[in-house]
Scaffold this active site. Structure first.
Site, short mmCIF file in Angstrom:
data_model
loop_
_atom_site.label_atom_id
_atom_site.label_comp_id
_atom_site.label_asym_id
_atom_site.label_seq_id
_atom_site.Cartn_x
_atom_site.Cartn_y
_atom_site.Cartn_z
N ARG A 38 -3.35 6.98 1.20
CA ARG A 38 -3.80 8.18 1.90
C ARG A 38 -2.82 8.77 2.91
O ARG A 38 -3.05 9.86 3.41
CB ARG A 38 -5.15 7.92 2.58
N ARG A 80 -6.45 11.88 -5.86
CA ARG A 80 -7.73 11.18 -5.70
C ARG A 80 -8.88 12.18 -5.77
O ARG A 80 -9.92 11.91 -6.37
CB ARG A 80 -7.72 10.46 -4.36
N TYR A 134 -15.28 -11.09 0.24
CA TYR A 134 -15.98 -9.84 -0.07
C TYR A 134 -17.25 -10.09 -0.87
O TYR A 134 -18.26 -9.43 -0.69
CB TYR A 134 -15.05 -8.88 -0.83
N ASP A 188 -7.00 -2.29 -7.35
CA ASP A 188 -7.51 -2.94 -6.14
C ASP A 188 -7.81 -4.39 -6.44
O ASP A 188 -8.03 -4.75 -7.60
CB ASP A 188 -8.77 -2.24 -5.63
N ARG A 203 0.82 -1.22 0.00
CA ARG A 203 0.00 0.00 0.00
C ARG A 203 0.85 1.27 0.00
O ARG A 203 0.50 2.25 0.65
CB ARG A 203 -0.95 0.02 1.20
O1 1CP Z 1 0.18 0.98 -3.37
C1 1CP Z 1 -0.30 -0.15 -3.42
O2 1CP Z 1 0.05 -1.05 -2.64
C2 1CP Z 1 -1.23 -0.51 -4.58
C3 1CP Z 1 -2.61 -0.37 -4.36
C4 1CP Z 1 -3.52 -1.34 -3.63
C5 1CP Z 1 -3.43 -2.72 -3.36
C6 1CP Z 1 -2.26 -3.64 -3.61
C7 1CP Z 1 -4.78 -0.92 -3.18
C8 1CP Z 1 -5.28 0.46 -3.27
N1 1CP Z 1 -5.46 -2.00 -2.70
C9 1CP Z 1 -4.66 -3.12 -2.77
C10 1CP Z 1 -4.98 -4.50 -2.40
C11 1CP Z 1 -6.15 -4.77 -1.52
N2 1CP Z 1 -7.39 -4.19 -1.54
C12 1CP Z 1 -6.17 -5.82 -0.56
C13 1CP Z 1 -5.05 -6.79 -0.33
C14 1CP Z 1 -3.95 -6.23 0.47
C15 1CP Z 1 -4.28 -5.85 1.89
O3 1CP Z 1 -4.69 -6.72 2.65
O4 1CP Z 1 -4.09 -4.67 2.20
C16 1CP Z 1 -7.45 -5.81 0.05
C17 1CP Z 1 -7.96 -6.73 1.14
C18 1CP Z 1 -8.21 -4.78 -0.58
C19 1CP Z 1 -9.63 -4.43 -0.33
C20 1CP Z 1 -9.76 -3.00 -0.02
N3 1CP Z 1 -9.81 -2.02 -0.96
C21 1CP Z 1 -9.72 -2.39 1.25
C22 1CP Z 1 -9.59 -3.12 2.58
C23 1CP Z 1 -10.91 -3.34 3.18
C24 1CP Z 1 -10.85 -4.31 4.36
O5 1CP Z 1 -11.65 -5.25 4.37
O6 1CP Z 1 -10.02 -4.12 5.27
C25 1CP Z 1 -9.80 -0.99 1.04
C26 1CP Z 1 -9.82 0.07 2.08
C27 1CP Z 1 -9.84 -0.78 -0.36
C28 1CP Z 1 -9.80 0.52 -1.08
C29 1CP Z 1 -8.42 0.93 -1.43
N4 1CP Z 1 -7.59 0.19 -2.24
C30 1CP Z 1 -6.40 0.87 -2.42
C31 1CP Z 1 -6.49 2.10 -1.68
C32 1CP Z 1 -5.43 3.15 -1.63
C33 1CP Z 1 -7.75 2.12 -1.06
C34 1CP Z 1 -8.31 3.22 -0.19
C35 1CP Z 1 -9.21 4.05 -1.05
C36 1CP Z 1 -9.11 5.50 -0.75
O7 1CP Z 1 -9.80 5.91 0.16
O8 1CP Z 1 -8.39 6.22 -1.45
#
Ligand code: 1CP
Length: 355
Positions: free
Chosen positions: A31, A40, A154, A77, A27
């Site tokens: 943010r 964003r 999910y 994502d 990640r």
């Molecule tokens: O920079 C990076 O690493 C690339 C971007 C990336 C990756 C690899 C994002 C952006 N998401 C992910 C993978 C991801 N998404 C996972 C697997 C890794 C992990 O466990 O962290 C999972 C479970 C998700 C699902 C997801 N999407 C969540 C988690 C929800 C939960 O159940 O805890 C969230 C918050 C998102 C949205 C998201 N994806 C990425 C970002 C930066 C965000 C936040 C969105 C925002 O508000 O800008």
């Protein structure tokens, strides 16, 4: 394509000699960076950011401008696949991802379409191509997907979950239905990751964020079996180089040997396992990625450096270690602390790579 200027991340995954231990952060675009929040806001919302190749490329590159990271990761994502299958992904302010049409029956699973990644997920492939072009061979690009089990959580829970009761109910009361979903998802992930590789991803990672909520037997049955199927189906060489694959199961330290037995190149570790113990158990079979507690980035710089040094010492000498956090970086850590972390890995690891 321009030859890679910095390939220590790819080399470490294949246990080839490196000068210092490579490092990137799960990640790393997100943010905690003010410039991410600005881009964003420009995109409007998270999915619009993912679907705009130029802006997705911009946020991918932002952390690389600040820190000496050894890899870039595609900005996207894991939930793009279920969204493309028609479940209707949306985000509510302050909450996690949600689906308009979660799955609850065999007939809904049977009706899921087969996705052509260059069509329905063409925006991801465009982002991969744009990022590769803009990286100009500086560091390799990591592509990724969720594991079938993690995606299914999910799709069945309808969003994030704490107890996973809906998917476990299906696992134990209607196992054939869940297996048919996991099998479809494994096929979809193979097509999706191979399309990312064809578009230019030089390594791929499978995120199994929720495999660790299963019992050992059920983990193998419902999660690992399908990751194994993915590893078997992946393109392992492209542009004349091996495309390494990393499997990461959060809380999966108990199952290291079984994960390594899938034929993956590297296993991702969270912080609940000692990396010295992990290396002792795995030997030279696969590389290891990890594993500092992301909350350590709240600590003072000296404490962060100390922690980096003990993890480096735990892994010991030689290649085969990609330094990372044990899970994603938190959104409220000071960005300077991430810089302290990255620099410390390079500075203190040189001594483990001589000779
Ligand atoms: O920079 C990076 O690493 C690339 C971007 C990336 C990756 C690899 C994002 C952006 N998401 C992910 C993978 C991801 N998404 C996972 C697997 C890794 C992990 O466990 O962290 C999972 C479970 C998700 C699902 C997801 N999407 C969540 C988690 C929800 C939960 O159940 O805890 C969230 C918050 C998102 C949205 C998201 N994806 C990425 C970002 C930066 C965000 C936040 C969105 C925002 O508000 O800008």
């Amino acid at each position: 394509m321009a030859p890679l200027k910095n390939d220590r991340y790819l080399k470490a995954l294949l246990k080839e000699p490196v000068d210092v231990t490579p490092v990137w952060m799960m990640r790393q675009a997100g943010r905690y960076l003010p410039e991410y929040k600005a881009t964003r806001a420009q995109a409007g919302d998270f999915m619009s950011l993912c679907k705009n190749a130029e802006l997705a490329c911009e946020v991918t590159l932002q952390p690389l401008r600040r820190y000496e990271l050894d890899a870039a990761i595609l900005f996207s994502d894991i939930l793009t696949i279920p969204d493309a299958m028609g479940l209707g992904l949306y985000f509510e302010a302050g909450e996690g991802p949600k689906f308009e049409s979660p799955l609850s029956s065999q007939s809904q699973i049977d009706a899921l379409p087969i996705i052509d990644p260059e069509q329905e997920l063409g925006y991801v492939m465009n982002a991969v191509r744009t990022i590769r072009r803009e990286l100009k061979g500086s560091v390799p690009l990591i592509g990724f997907s969720g594991s079938p089990w993690t995606l299914a959580t999910y799709m069945i829970e309808g969003g994030s979950s704490k107890a996973f009761t809906k998917i476990k109910k299906m696992a134990f009361a209607e196992p054939a239905a869940l297996h048919s979903l996991l099998d479809k998802l494994a096929d979809a992930v193979v097509l999706y990751l191979n399309a990312q590789i064809a578009a230019g991803a030089q390594s791929v990672m499978v995120f199994d964020t929720w495999g660790g909520v299963l019992s050992p037997r059920d983990y193998k049955l419902f999660s690992l079996q399908y990751m194994h199927k993915i590893v078997d189906g992946l393109t392992r060489e492209n542009e004349g180089r091996r495309v390494p694959v990393t499997l990461f199961t959060k809380n999966g330290g108990m199952w290291l040997e079984a994960i390594a037995d899938t034929g993956c190149d590297a296993v991702g570790l969270d912080w609940t396992i000692d990396i010295a113990e992990a290396r002792a158990r795995i030997g030279n079979k696969v590389a290891l990625q990890g594993n500092m507690d992301p909350s350590m980035l709240y600590a003072q710089p000296e404490r962060i450096e100390q922690e980096v040094q003990s993890i480096l010492a735990g892994y010991g000498s030689g290649s085969g270690h990609v330094f990372n956090l044990g899970h994603g970086i938190h959104l409220d850590v000071p960005p300077e602390h991430a810089g302290v972390f990255v620099d410390a890995v390079h500075r203190f690891s040189r001594q483990y790579h001589q000779g």
